[in-house]
Each structure stands twice: as C-alpha cells, then as structure tokens.
Design a protein around this motif. Structure first.
Motif, PDB file in Angstrom:
ATOM      1  N   LEU A 122       0.900  -1.410  -0.111  1.00 23.69           N
ATOM      2  CA  LEU A 122       0.079  -0.090  -0.042  1.00 23.69           C
ATOM      3  C   LEU A 122       0.635   1.196   0.080  1.00 23.69           C
ATOM      4  O   LEU A 122       0.626   2.248  -0.828  1.00 23.69           O
ATOM      5  CB  LEU A 122      -0.968  -0.008   1.111  1.00 23.69           C
ATOM      6  N   CYS A 181       0.091   5.068  -2.323  1.00 21.64           N
ATOM      7  CA  CYS A 181      -0.618   5.919  -1.606  1.00 21.64           C
ATOM      8  C   CYS A 181      -0.183   7.697  -1.983  1.00 21.64           C
ATOM      9  O   CYS A 181       0.945   7.932  -2.539  1.00 21.64           O
ATOM     10  CB  CYS A 181      -0.308   6.145   0.023  1.00 21.64           C
ATOM     11  N   VAL A 184      -9.863   4.485   0.322  1.00 23.56           N
ATOM     12  CA  VAL A 184      -9.151   3.819  -0.581  1.00 23.56           C
ATOM     13  C   VAL A 184      -9.889   3.720  -1.875  1.00 23.56           C
ATOM     14  O   VAL A 184     -10.944   3.488  -2.066  1.00 23.56           O
ATOM     15  CB  VAL A 184      -9.017   2.274   0.001  1.00 23.56           C
ATOM     16  N   GLN A 234      -6.209   1.060  -5.886  1.00 17.68           N
ATOM     17  CA  GLN A 234      -5.425   0.716  -4.610  1.00 17.68           C
ATOM     18  C   GLN A 234      -6.239  -0.501  -4.061  1.00 17.68           C
ATOM     19  O   GLN A 234      -5.400  -1.525  -3.754  1.00 17.68           O
ATOM     20  CB  GLN A 234      -5.564   1.873  -3.354  1.00 17.68           C
TER      21      GLN A 234
END
Length: 314
Positions: free
Chosen positions: A127, A131, A202, A206
C-alpha cells in the motif's frame, strides 16, 4: 526463522530514535496476547472503543520495545510470519496510540467500511508505495519510521515519509546496513492532515492492487508451508513453477467446491503426495472414491480435511 532480525538490527538501521515500538497482530498466533500481557512492556490495544476479551485477543496492539526476553522472542519467532510492523519514533506511546487508533478502518471505493490491516507487513509493503501524500500523512504522519520484514525475510524494508517524499530503503538482515534506496514522489490529493477523525479512503485502483497482493501472498504462504513439510519434493521446482502449479491446483479445488485457507492447504498436500494431476490419474481413483466424492464425510471442505488427516498419518 534462520535469519530473523533483532532489536539491534532495528536500532542499527533506524538509529538515533528515542523510542522503538512494535504493532503486533494478535490474530496471527494464539500465544501473542498472553505474551504481550506478561512482557513487562508498556502496551495498548489499538481499538476505537471498549472491546470484549475475545476481540482483544485478536486485535492489533502497540508495544514499546525493550531489550528483554519478550522482544527477542517476538522477532525470533515472528520474523517472516507477518506478525508485526515496527516503528522508530521520537514520540511517546500515548501519541502513537491516538495516531494509530484513527487508522482502524478505511472507506472503500463504494463507500464500504473495512477494517484496515496496515499493521500487516504484507499489506503495508503493497500500500505505502501507491498512496498519495494525504494518505501517507494519515498513515505515517509524524509517527516516525516504519520498518518491517521484506517479501524475502532475509531483507528488511524501512519507509521514511518527509517533505512529500516516501523513501524506501532495503537492507539485508545480516548485512552491513548498506541500503538500496528508492525515492517515491506522491501526488498531493487534498489536505495532508494527520489529525482528521474521518476514515481514510481507498481508491478502486488501490483496492485492486491490494487484492492482487493478498492473492500473491497467499500463494507464497502455501509454498512456504508445503516446502517445510516436503523440502525434497519442493526443491525440484522453481518458485515460478510452484506458483503456476498451485494456481492450477486452487482452480481445481474451487471446481470441487472447496474454499478457504485450510482447504487450500489440504488440497496442495494431496497434490504433493499424489501428483498435480491426481484428480485425472486412474491410479488415484480411490482418492476420489474414498474421500473427495464421499458425501457421507460431509461437504467438500470436510472431505479435504479428512484426506489431509489421512495423509499426515502415512
């Protein structure tokens, strides 16, 4: 693990910090919750509100690390098993408790509410590099440096977030602390505030990346398990071959009606015992007759479990 990191590794790769913490996923091992309680370390569950004892036993906990038996045990036993991520910080534990409690959930692309497993290194590694600036300030913010096992547990990964840049540094666990560094620039979407009470959102891309990563990590965990039980059989395959064979085997298992982690483990065990084509091999028709097609045992998952127990006794 044979090449587990230690508290000395953490301090050498993240030097000059006043505090060092672990965020531990108690759901990963039944012994973790009791070990934390007996650790003589300052700790707290990272839940939004009062929780039952049952929920506490499987919840994430933050622990201020000391050079003691618990810390040595945590790193020795948990390294490479996705038990924890580690934080090097200048902030006292109260600050980090408040910071990480705000990360308990995220909002999905269709406004779903999901628990956020940022403390799982498999999730964190996938992740953080995708981001945006606002998300990174919510996740890392002023908490400090994130440090964890790499995809290959003979490596460590350190994530530093500062001035709109994410620096990713990879080290060998038993190396000389010379890192391979990568600077990742992130688009700034919205205010980069880490004190918001709303859940982090999110995006669909993603979510798709995390889903693909979760599937990959599941396959790799099956490879590690079966390689531990059958080292001689596993070593004749490359990792790429095992990935392809296990993907094919899981498709077969799903067609039979099996599902879940344990059933996957059972079916892969059967493949290693009888061959990847055993379902169509007439020499192993008895396996289907006695186990996989035997409705008296129960559903497909029960039949796979019964077959697995049979194989363990052989």
């Amino acid at each position: 693990m044979d090449m587990a990191a230690t508290i000395e590794t953490l301090k050498a790769q993240c030097p000059n910090f006043e505090y060092y913490y672990a965020i531990v996923d108690c759901a990963q091992d039944d012994s973790l919750y009791e070990k934390i309680q007996l650790s003589e370390c300052q700790y707290s569950a990272l839940l939004e509100a009062e929780a039952s004892e049952e929920l506490l036993r499987v919840s994430p906990h933050i622990i201020e690390l000391r050079e003691n038996a618990f810390c040595s045990w945590l790193l020795a036993r948990g390294w490479g098993r996705s038990w924890a991520i580690y934080i090097a910080s200048q902030r006292p534990i109260g600050y980090l408790i408040r910071h990480f409690k705000k990360l308990s959930k995220v909002t999905g692309p269709q406004r779903q509410s999901w628990f956020f497993r940022y403390y799982d290194p498999r999730v964190c590694r996938d992740l953080l590099p995708i981001c945006d600036a606002s998300q990174l300030n919510r996740i890392i913010g002023n908490a400090g440096i994130f440090w964890m096992e790499g995809l290959d547990p003979t490596t460590t990964i350190k994530y530093s977030w500062k001035s709109g840049q994410l620096e990713c540094s990879t080290y060998l666990v038993n190396g000389d602390n010379q890192a391979i560094k990568q600077i990742i620039h992130h688009p700034d979407k919205g205010p980069a505030a880490d004190d918001s009470d709303s859940y982090m959102s999110v995006s669909q891309s993603q979510y798709d990346t995390l889903k693909e990563g979760a599937h990959r990590n599941f396959i790799l965990s099956l490879i590690r398990e079966v390689s531990t039980r059958h080292p001689d059989k596993a070593k004749v395959y490359s990792q790429e071959q095992l990935i392809r064979y296990i993907e094919f085997a899981l498709t077969q298992m799903n067609e039979l009606g099996g599902h879940g982690v344990h059933s996957a483990t059972c079916f892969i065990e059967a493949c290693f015992s009888f061959g990847w084509d055993f379902l169509s091999n007439p020499d192993y028709f008895w396996v289907r007759e006695k186990f996989l097609d035997n409705k008296s045992i129960g559903d497909t998952n029960n039949r796979l479990d019964t077959l697995f127990n049979y194989l363990k006794k052989q």
